[in-house]
Design an enzyme around this catalytic site. Structure first.
Site, PDB file in Angstrom:
ATOM      1  N   TYR A 144       0.820  -1.215   0.000  1.00 34.26           N
ATOM      2  CA  TYR A 144       0.000   0.000   0.000  1.00 34.26           C
ATOM      3  C   TYR A 144       0.857   1.268   0.000  1.00 34.26           C
ATOM      4  CZ  TYR A 144      -4.001  -3.006   1.119  1.00 34.26           C
ATOM      5  OH  TYR A 144      -4.972  -3.973   1.095  1.00 34.26           O
ATOM      6  N   LYS A 195       3.736 -15.281   1.802  1.00 32.58           N
ATOM      7  CA  LYS A 195       3.809 -16.186   0.651  1.00 32.58           C
ATOM      8  C   LYS A 195       5.288 -16.328   0.282  1.00 32.58           C
ATOM      9  CE  LYS A 195       0.990 -17.111  -2.254  1.00 32.58           C
ATOM     10  NZ  LYS A 195       0.001 -18.072  -2.776  1.00 32.58           N
ATOM     11  N   ASP A 227      -2.674 -18.000   1.403  1.00 33.38           N
ATOM     12  CA  ASP A 227      -3.853 -18.620   0.780  1.00 33.38           C
ATOM     13  C   ASP A 227      -4.371 -19.768   1.644  1.00 33.38           C
ATOM     14  OD1 ASP A 227      -1.417 -19.769   0.148  1.00 33.38           O
ATOM     15  OD2 ASP A 227      -1.992 -20.401  -1.862  1.00 33.38           O
ATOM     16  N   ASP A 251      -5.093  -7.146   5.869  1.00 34.91           N
ATOM     17  CA  ASP A 251      -6.325  -6.444   5.522  1.00 34.91           C
ATOM     18  C   ASP A 251      -7.423  -7.474   5.216  1.00 34.91           C
ATOM     19  OD1 ASP A 251      -8.099  -4.517   4.773  1.00 34.91           O
ATOM     20  OD2 ASP A 251      -6.976  -3.786   3.049  1.00 34.91           O
ATOM     21  N   ASP A 255     -10.519  -9.109   7.996  1.00 30.26           N
ATOM     22  CA  ASP A 255     -11.947  -8.969   7.669  1.00 30.26           C
ATOM     23  C   ASP A 255     -12.627 -10.331   7.633  1.00 30.26           C
ATOM     24  OD1 ASP A 255     -11.933  -6.268   7.577  1.00 30.26           O
ATOM     25  OD2 ASP A 255     -12.672  -6.085   5.527  1.00 30.26           O
TER      26      ASP A 255
END
Ligand SMILES: NC(=O)c1ccc[n+]([C@@H]2O[C@H](COP(=O)([O-])OP(=O)(O)OC[C@H]3O[C@@H](n4cnc5c(N)ncnc54)[C@H](O)[C@@H]3O)[C@@H](O)[C@H]2O)c1
Length: 370
Positions: A144, A195, A227, A251, A255
């Site tokens: 980001y 990852k 994942d 993020d 959620d």
């Protein structure tokens, strides 16, 4: 006498002032019963600050936040300001500036399921009943913020969008430390998520976390690809204690974990910064929900997310585990007695308003403390 601590209250907009008023009652009770010695200062943020001071966050408020031992925030935003204001004056800019100026790099998002609400989850009750996972998300680095970024025109007439995932050692180590320390205060298990199989930044993340793990022999450290973590969170969420991960994966995963609990009005959060020489960290606590303009001013808001954010403050800023447990157990108690605000209401339960929930919580705390 407990040591005096300064708390900055930023109630904000919409339901912010209503839910913060209930926290204030809980805090007053803790002070009056001699358990704590909190001094509260109030200031404006968001649309309320824009209306009164012409900016969503005044420099004086930043100074107050920097001087406080912790900050508690309600919520910001609303239709009154959403459409009419330029980007830099929007209420949310106040919140973002606060996070930036306090250098809050670790975002803590617990996903807790109170037994009385387990049926509200979209997962089977037995999978989520008693769930208590803490996700620690790196908040100020990664894709980001990394450079280069932008959209550029290519010679062949196409356009290219670029974002860059960057992590330096110190950014990984400081957030991982927060996570190890938290795991030490909880179930002593930490799962680091990246990852590393396809990303160099993930490989560095894994190496640095592993190295740091040598300083925490009492914590069981494991690693998982992001994942797989997403799958495991909905397959068997109770396998996790603390998860630490980067900004982007955090993020999404936070959620996902939050929704296992089934109710926005119950979700607290904390954002932590660096510790000073005495071990005190900059910290801001806030509910995950927004300012809920549709129910603002109607005594309908669920104050429990903000009250649970305050309980995180007790636990993580002030090491007041006993008082935090008292608040958490009182929340558990009122839910077990069937009290519900509208957002978590189920047939057969007792509907209460914001103040009614506050009344019940205080009564429960007094009873538990006896
Ligand atoms: N951290 C923050 O301050 C924050 C976070 C998200 C959204 N916002 C802002 O809040 C405003 C409204 O956004 P939104 O509607 O997308 O999200 P929201 O979280 O405010 O509301 C979503 C829905 O959940 C309900 N809800 C939320 N919190 C509740 C509570 N404590 N008790 C009972 N019901 C609750 C609302 O009534 C609404 O129906 C916008 O201006 C948005 O930018 C602020």
């Amino acid at each position: 006498m407990p040591a005096s601590k300064k708390i900055l209250f930023l109630a904000g907009d919409g339901i912010g002032p209503e839910v913060m008023a209930q926290v204030r009652r809980v805090m007053d009770w803790l002070n009056q019963t001699g358990r704590t010695a909190f001094e509260v200062e109030d200031a404006l943020v968001g649309g309320a600050a824009y209306d009164a001071q012409g900016t969503p966050l005044h420099d004086d408020t930043v100074a107050l936040a920097l001087a406080a031992d912790a900050v508690l925030l309600g919520a910001v935003g609303g239709p009154k300001w959403d459409a009419s204001l330029p980007f830099e004056l929007k209420p949310e800019r106040g919140l973002l500036r606060l996070r930036k100026d306090l250098e809050l790099f670790a975002n803590l998002r617990p996903a807790m399921v109170f037994d009385a609400l387990a049926e509200a989850s979209t997962l089977k009750t037995e999978l989520v009943s008693g769930l208590d996972v803490m996700i620690v998300r790196e908040l100020t680095g990664g894709v980001y913020f990394g450079q280069p970024r932008g959209i550029s025109a290519l010679p062949n007439g196409e356009r290219r969008g670029v974002n860059t995932q960057v992590y330096d050692t110190h950014e990984i180590v400081r957030v991982a430390k927060v996570a190890f320390d938290l795991a030490g205060k909880r179930g002593k298990r930490l799962c680091s998520v990246e990852k590393a199989n396809v990303m160099e930044s993930g490989l560095l993340w894994r190496e640095e976390v592993t190295k740091l793990g040598a300083d925490y022999p009492e914590i069981a450290l494991s690693h998982m690809y992001a994942d797989n973590c997403a799958m495991q969170l909905v397959r068997q969420p109770k396998q996790f204690d603390v998860i630490v991960t980067d900004n982007l994966f955090g993020d999404i995963l936070s959620d996902c974990a939050a929704m296992l609990t089934g109710s926005l009005g119950m979700l607290p959060s904390a954002s932590l910064g660096a510790a000073d020489a005495a071990g005190n960290r900059r910290a801001m606590y806030e509910p995950v929900h927004g300012s809920a303009p549709d129910i603002a001013g109607q005594d309908k808001a669920n104050p429990l997310a903000t009250i649970l954010s305050f309980s995180m403050m007790l636990r993580y800023s002030f090491d007041l585990a006993e008082e935090a447990d008292l608040v958490d157990n009182a929340v558990r108690g009122v839910l077990a007695k069937g009290l519900r605000t509208g957002d978590i209401f189920q047939p057969g339960k007792t509907l209460v308003g914001t103040t009614g929930m506050g009344d019940a919580l205080l009564a429960e705390m007094a009873q538990l403390a006896n």
